[in-house]
Enzyme design. Sequence first.
Site, PDB file in Angstrom:
ATOM      1  CG  ASP A   1      -5.556  -8.059  -2.061  1.00  0.00           C
ATOM      2  OD1 ASP A   1      -4.485  -8.378  -1.522  1.00  0.00           O
ATOM      3  OD2 ASP A   1      -6.214  -7.062  -1.730  1.00  0.00           O
TER       4      ASP A   1
ATOM      5  CB  CYS B   1     -10.219  -0.662  -8.910  1.00  0.00           C
ATOM      6  SG  CYS B   1     -10.636  -1.896  -7.690  1.00  0.00           S
TER       7      CYS B   1
ATOM      8  CG  HIS C   1      -2.145  -0.990   0.737  1.00  0.00           C
ATOM      9  ND1 HIS C   1      -2.112  -2.332   1.042  1.00  0.00           N
ATOM     10  CD2 HIS C   1      -3.240  -0.798  -0.040  1.00  0.00           C
ATOM     11  CE1 HIS C   1      -3.176  -2.911   0.512  1.00  0.00           C
ATOM     12  NE2 HIS C   1      -3.879  -2.008  -0.144  1.00  0.00           N
TER      13      HIS C   1
ATOM     14  CD  GLU D   1     -10.000  -7.412  -2.681  1.00  0.00           C
ATOM     15  OE1 GLU D   1      -8.954  -6.838  -3.025  1.00  0.00           O
ATOM     16  OE2 GLU D   1     -10.754  -6.960  -1.802  1.00  0.00           O
TER      17      GLU D   1
END
Length: 757
Positions: free
Chosen positions: A626, A673, A361, A602
Amino acid sequence: MIETLRKIVQTVNEADTLNDALNFIVHEVRAAMQTDVCTIYLRDRDSQRLVFRATEGLNKDKVGQFSLASHEGLVGWVAARGELLNLDDAMNHASFQLVPGLGEETFNSFMGAPIIHQRDPLGVLVVQQSASRRFSDDEEAFLITVSAQLAAVIAHAEVTGAVSSGDAISEQTARITGVPGSPGIGIGTGVFVSPTADLMAVASRPAGNRKRELRAFRGALARVRDDIEVVAENLKDELSPEDHALFSVYLTILDDSTLGGEVASLIKTGEWAQGALSQVMIQHIRHFERMEHSYLRERAVDVRDLGTRVLTYLQDEERAVRDWPENTILVAEEVTASALGEVPRERLVGIVSLRGSSNSHAAILARGMGVPAVLGAADLPYNRLENKTVVVDGYNGRVHINPHEQALARFRMLVNEDRALSEELAVLRDDYCQTRDGRRMPLWVNTGVNADVQRAQENGAEGVGLYRTEITFLLRDRFPSEEEQRQLYREQLEAFAPAPVTMRTLDIGGDKSLPYFPINEDNPFLGWRGIRVTLDHPEIFLAQVRAMLKANEGLGNLRILLPMISGVEELEESLVLMERCHEEVLAEGYSESFPPVGVMIEVPSAVYLATALAERVDFLSVGSNDLTQYLLAVDRNNARVADLYQALHPAVLSALQAIVSAAHGAGKTVSICGELAGDPRAVPLLIAMGFDQLSMSATNVPRVKKVVQTITERDALGVLAKIQGLHSAEQVMAVLDELIHRYELDRFIRLDKGSRQ
Ligand code: PEP
Ligand code: MG
């Protein structure tokens, strides 16, 4: 053996120079194996020769003077093959070569183990003995283990040694390889941000002003003393007098005549307060840890705790007065959202993190902010970078320290080129995004930090495909209230209205742990994460959804997205809670209708359940970050397996196709996304697969738009047809690169590792 290894690793890690480290290793290995000789040869990166770098038992005068060609002699044999060689009669081996002057004449037995770090041969570790004997299996195993352990240490020390050679601040250059985190080149001054309250991670640094440092230390000490006195007073009636007496011991430890005094003396010699505190405390902690008596050994914990408390106050004060250089390269062991938030945006030109990988992240945040970043730079001598010129090459995942003027000039040129390209792409901002033969492709953005909104608008985004609500939660010291959330969400919805804004419910866990709601697990990515947490804590989920629904009043552009759904029950439970929220807000007088709801795909199970999920919601959105990690069983945060993390792996692509078919089969739209959506080279594939929107970090929008507008849907379908049946990401990339070359789009996409997923 373990004990010897532990001692070697620890001592070598603390060594000031590479030579110190190597000398220590040969000394310890010779003693542990009871051999006559132990020698280390290291490969010279420029000449590729194997340099005689350290020895115990051979002629030390030759150290640094003598070298072998990469295939020469027994040492060259070991290096070239990357294999252990164990000989009782070395002189009879075909590769044996006697080098006059080294003093090897009398040694019959030879054992050499290659030193390899991340597939990179660094050198050879050799032991020799005059008696003719074959080293045993156990001894072979020992040498291999030592050399495997040493590889990382030597790689690290090599860089550290290069950076610090002799003087505290050298002008030597060094290059460290990590993983590309966010594209671009950043040139600036390194600033190391130590993790809060970690005594072990404080850099040594000269005190700017000794008196001020001393004052800061005394102030922090006084505050800790006050804290202890308060606690002691509160517990007076609850502890036995013996236990209570411990508090007086703590106060004494901090006293001027003991540790407090030692720290003060070190500051007076010119070390800054945090560095002095850390050095003194570590020394005493180690001292206690080595004690025989278990009671005394346990006191190490108390000393560490006291030191940590003082450090916390010192760091608080430092943060308040910190002066960030104009071009700051933020260096941290682990870059967090809050560390990023501390640096004024206009001063931040680069990020280097020792941990993490390209889809952590931290990397996603850096991309969102448009700041070049390198992650997983594990060998970086982070605490020696302060005030040095650092270049972050976010394309190739490299960090350059004190680069030569020539190299600097080249990096400056790249920065200018990037700027010119951005200007060239800026004119596309208001263009309608479609292929040359009319296939529409809306480009949306992923948001989370404030800076994203502005960048999204500057780059002509048509909506928000993923608003990561947890980032706001990460930046606070407690859960935001429903009303605080409502205001934040309102700002986000208003900023883009009437364009759609897709808000994801809280996705914590994995590598996103809230400081005020810690989740400590052995396997966080397979643990309590995303919807699993919020379904277990409906009060958090309900407050968040209510805040979203209220924020939507009068705007109507909200969409809600659920993360980490792995089965239909989780979805149905969430939908029940969301309906309840809607009824509640309607009862409070709000009137907006129930927003579209979507599920993130995901988790592999969700791929197989995509039809059932799509039938129950309004849209699907693929979280390829993911999905890639779970399908390929590759931790997205682990730099060591970064090469295996391939979003263009045929298995991932096949899952993407299945998801699109399932969504469309159920009459629903599907977007993507994950970071793959922002990879310009992957775009033709995603168009051909039939994705309805692509959502990416704002930085990537212009480049992706350029690709969409340059190609045709026919090209895209051609590429999709060509990749069917391919077996590796490499092969897929070759097909994608070919299309990019054909349209001369290369200059908008640096065709290096940096733009690869
Ligand atoms: C994803 O997993 O692809 C995604 C978009 O979510 P995150 O990166 O926040 O986990
Ligand atoms: Mg995700």
